[in-house]
Design a protein around this motif. Structure first.
Motif, PDB file in Angstrom:
ATOM      1  N   ALA A 266      40.760  13.787 -74.066  1.00  0.00           N
ATOM      2  CA  ALA A 266      39.347  13.853 -73.696  1.00  0.00           C
ATOM      3  C   ALA A 266      38.933  12.722 -73.129  1.00  0.00           C
ATOM      4  O   ALA A 266      37.939  12.562 -72.235  1.00  0.00           O
ATOM      5  N   ARG A 267      39.622  11.639 -73.570  1.00  0.00           N
ATOM      6  CA  ARG A 267      39.330  10.050 -72.952  1.00  0.00           C
ATOM      7  C   ARG A 267      39.585  10.199 -71.419  1.00  0.00           C
ATOM      8  O   ARG A 267      38.938   9.807 -70.636  1.00  0.00           O
ATOM      9  N   LEU A 268      40.751  10.685 -71.016  1.00  0.00           N
ATOM     10  CA  LEU A 268      41.056  10.831 -69.500  1.00  0.00           C
ATOM     11  C   LEU A 268      40.034  11.749 -68.883  1.00  0.00           C
ATOM     12  O   LEU A 268      39.669  11.480 -67.873  1.00  0.00           O
ATOM     13  N   GLU A 269      39.585  12.869 -69.439  1.00  0.00           N
ATOM     14  CA  GLU A 269      38.714  13.575 -68.772  1.00  0.00           C
ATOM     15  C   GLU A 269      37.341  13.051 -68.481  1.00  0.00           C
ATOM     16  O   GLU A 269      36.663  13.289 -67.573  1.00  0.00           O
ATOM     17  N   ALA A 270      37.003  12.172 -69.491  1.00  0.00           N
ATOM     18  CA  ALA A 270      35.893  11.314 -69.757  1.00  0.00           C
ATOM     19  C   ALA A 270      35.894  10.308 -68.539  1.00  0.00           C
ATOM     20  O   ALA A 270      34.780  10.008 -67.810  1.00  0.00           O
ATOM     21  N   ILE A 271      36.916   9.664 -68.275  1.00  0.00           N
ATOM     22  CA  ILE A 271      37.091   8.837 -67.207  1.00  0.00           C
ATOM     23  C   ILE A 271      36.670   9.504 -65.795  1.00  0.00           C
ATOM     24  O   ILE A 271      36.212   8.915 -64.960  1.00  0.00           O
ATOM     25  N   ILE A 272      37.430  10.798 -65.783  1.00  0.00           N
ATOM     26  CA  ILE A 272      37.242  11.479 -64.452  1.00  0.00           C
ATOM     27  C   ILE A 272      35.958  11.778 -64.226  1.00  0.00           C
ATOM     28  O   ILE A 272      35.238  11.709 -63.098  1.00  0.00           O
ATOM     29  N   ARG A 273      35.358  12.405 -65.263  1.00  0.00           N
ATOM     30  CA  ARG A 273      34.000  13.051 -65.142  1.00  0.00           C
ATOM     31  C   ARG A 273      32.798  11.622 -64.709  1.00  0.00           C
ATOM     32  O   ARG A 273      32.011  11.868 -63.941  1.00  0.00           O
ATOM     33  N   ALA A 274      33.183  10.562 -65.301  1.00  0.00           N
ATOM     34  CA  ALA A 274      32.227   9.426 -65.188  1.00  0.00           C
ATOM     35  C   ALA A 274      32.470   8.944 -63.695  1.00  0.00           C
ATOM     36  O   ALA A 274      31.301   8.535 -63.228  1.00  0.00           O
ATOM     37  N   GLY A 275      33.622   9.009 -62.960  1.00  0.00           N
ATOM     38  CA  GLY A 275      33.826   8.706 -61.503  1.00  0.00           C
ATOM     39  C   GLY A 275      32.878   9.515 -60.768  1.00  0.00           C
ATOM     40  O   GLY A 275      32.379   9.106 -59.620  1.00  0.00           O
ATOM     41  N   PHE A 276      32.507  10.852 -61.337  1.00  0.00           N
ATOM     42  CA  PHE A 276      31.530  11.662 -60.525  1.00  0.00           C
ATOM     43  C   PHE A 276      30.391  11.831 -60.961  1.00  0.00           C
ATOM     44  O   PHE A 276      29.621  13.188 -60.555  1.00  0.00           O
ATOM     45  N   ALA A 277      29.862  11.115 -61.797  1.00  0.00           N
ATOM     46  CA  ALA A 277      28.409  11.164 -62.262  1.00  0.00           C
ATOM     47  C   ALA A 277      27.673  11.289 -61.271  1.00  0.00           C
ATOM     48  O   ALA A 277      27.664  10.595 -60.113  1.00  0.00           O
ATOM     49  N   SER A 278      26.355  11.751 -61.442  1.00  0.00           N
ATOM     50  CA  SER A 278      25.341  12.134 -60.212  1.00  0.00           C
ATOM     51  C   SER A 278      24.680  10.565 -59.744  1.00  0.00           C
ATOM     52  O   SER A 278      24.594  10.378 -58.723  1.00  0.00           O
ATOM     53  N   SER A 279      24.762   9.723 -60.879  1.00  0.00           N
ATOM     54  CA  SER A 279      24.238   8.251 -60.566  1.00  0.00           C
ATOM     55  C   SER A 279      25.183   7.623 -59.148  1.00  0.00           C
ATOM     56  O   SER A 279      24.484   6.773 -58.843  1.00  0.00           O
ATOM     57  N   ASN A 280      26.495   7.923 -59.212  1.00  0.00           N
ATOM     58  CA  ASN A 280      27.223   7.448 -58.348  1.00  0.00           C
ATOM     59  C   ASN A 280      27.085   8.122 -56.849  1.00  0.00           C
ATOM     60  O   ASN A 280      27.576   7.747 -55.764  1.00  0.00           O
TER      61      ASN A 280
ATOM     62  N   ARG B 252      48.355   8.052 -59.242  1.00  0.00           N
ATOM     63  CA  ARG B 252      47.974   9.227 -58.370  1.00  0.00           C
ATOM     64  C   ARG B 252      46.434   9.450 -58.789  1.00  0.00           C
ATOM     65  O   ARG B 252      45.653   9.942 -57.764  1.00  0.00           O
ATOM     66  N   ILE B 253      46.205   9.565 -60.017  1.00  0.00           N
ATOM     67  CA  ILE B 253      44.791  10.184 -60.389  1.00  0.00           C
ATOM     68  C   ILE B 253      43.794   9.180 -60.039  1.00  0.00           C
ATOM     69  O   ILE B 253      42.657   9.620 -59.523  1.00  0.00           O
ATOM     70  N   ALA B 254      44.034   7.849 -59.827  1.00  0.00           N
ATOM     71  CA  ALA B 254      43.057   6.765 -59.316  1.00  0.00           C
ATOM     72  C   ALA B 254      42.740   7.065 -57.972  1.00  0.00           C
ATOM     73  O   ALA B 254      41.705   7.095 -57.389  1.00  0.00           O
ATOM     74  N   ALA B 255      43.690   7.250 -57.333  1.00  0.00           N
ATOM     75  CA  ALA B 255      43.934   7.494 -55.930  1.00  0.00           C
ATOM     76  C   ALA B 255      42.833   8.805 -55.494  1.00  0.00           C
ATOM     77  O   ALA B 255      42.237   8.841 -54.602  1.00  0.00           O
ATOM     78  N   LEU B 256      43.165   9.901 -56.512  1.00  0.00           N
ATOM     79  CA  LEU B 256      42.431  11.008 -56.249  1.00  0.00           C
ATOM     80  C   LEU B 256      40.921  10.845 -56.434  1.00  0.00           C
ATOM     81  O   LEU B 256      40.371  11.429 -55.685  1.00  0.00           O
ATOM     82  N   ILE B 257      40.661  10.090 -57.509  1.00  0.00           N
ATOM     83  CA  ILE B 257      39.405   9.905 -57.610  1.00  0.00           C
ATOM     84  C   ILE B 257      38.675   9.017 -56.713  1.00  0.00           C
ATOM     85  O   ILE B 257      37.423   9.551 -56.288  1.00  0.00           O
ATOM     86  N   ASP B 258      39.028   7.880 -56.141  1.00  0.00           N
ATOM     87  CA  ASP B 258      38.549   7.269 -54.993  1.00  0.00           C
ATOM     88  C   ASP B 258      38.607   8.163 -53.722  1.00  0.00           C
ATOM     89  O   ASP B 258      37.430   8.157 -53.155  1.00  0.00           O
ATOM     90  N   GLY B 259      39.495   8.989 -53.527  1.00  0.00           N
ATOM     91  CA  GLY B 259      39.534   9.976 -52.185  1.00  0.00           C
ATOM     92  C   GLY B 259      38.770  10.847 -52.484  1.00  0.00           C
ATOM     93  O   GLY B 259      37.669  11.036 -51.578  1.00  0.00           O
ATOM     94  N   TYR B 260      38.454  11.663 -53.596  1.00  0.00           N
ATOM     95  CA  TYR B 260      37.572  12.703 -53.624  1.00  0.00           C
ATOM     96  C   TYR B 260      36.296  11.972 -53.595  1.00  0.00           C
ATOM     97  O   TYR B 260      34.979  12.606 -53.099  1.00  0.00           O
ATOM     98  N   TYR B 261      35.695  10.827 -54.215  1.00  0.00           N
ATOM     99  CA  TYR B 261      34.599  10.078 -54.105  1.00  0.00           C
ATOM    100  C   TYR B 261      34.306  10.051 -52.923  1.00  0.00           C
ATOM    101  O   TYR B 261      33.076  10.339 -52.232  1.00  0.00           O
TER     102      TYR B 261
END
Length: 194
Positions: free
Chosen positions: A84-98, A153-162
């Protein structure tokens, strides 16, 4: 003689004006004078508080990163368990405020500035290390020794998808970045990385 306590208010106004000005221009081709004017003060005062355009921009990025970090902390505080914490980190990266246009412009220009500015590069590394650390912390109990590589890998995906979502011209073009990164997390947890 200036009023006591005005400096933090003026600094905050300059930070906000910097983000707004970069958002309006879409690049770092803004002047301290235009930033100061937007903040309702003189460029001399802006220089007094920050020294120059790069320092004002770095303060604006620190502010943007602080907002992001607060969103991550809030999400983590509400999550129970490592997954759940991992999912929370991922979701926070794509919050509408960003994804406000001014914030997207600030992030994109921050990446560019980090190529030539040591201070911006260090600030980017702080963000990247913190993201990696947060992910690795909750991946370790779930996948052991594969955690560091999976976190990278997940961090790179977060940045890349952002970046991909931030550069989309309209909402219809934007992919469901959160869903894609969560699917990658699922593969990491099952050990099916390709």
């Amino acid at each position: 003689m200036p009023k006591l306590g005005m400096e933090p208010i003026r600094r905050a106004a300059l930070v906000k004006a910097t983000i707004d000005e970069i958002g309006a221009a879409g690049n770092l081709d803004v002047t301290v004078s235009s930033i100061a004017k937007r903040a309702g003060m003189s460029s001399a005062l802006a220089h007094h508080y920050f020294g120059g355009k790069e320092q004002i921009f770095l303060a604006a990025m620190r502010h943007t990163l602080a907002i992001y970090a607060a969103e991550v902390r809030l999400a983590l505080g509400q999550a129970q368990g490592h997954r759940a914490r991992l999912e929370a980190i991922i979701r926070a990266g794509f919050a509408s405020s960003n994804f406000r246009p001014d914030v997207i412009a600030a992030w994109l220009n921050f990446y560019v500035l980090a190529q030539t500015s040591e201070d911006a590069h260090r600030l980017l590394q702080v963000y990247q290390r913190r993201l990696h650390s947060n992910l690795a912390h909750d991946l370790r109990p779930l996948i052991g020794t594969r955690a560091d590589q999976a976190a990278a890998r997940i961090a790179a995906l977060i940045d890349g998808y952002y970046l991909r979502q931030g550069l989309a011209r309209d909402a219809a073009e934007r992919s469901d970045a959160t869903r894609q990164v969560l699917a990658s997390l699922e593969m990491e947890l099952k050990g099916r990385v390709q």
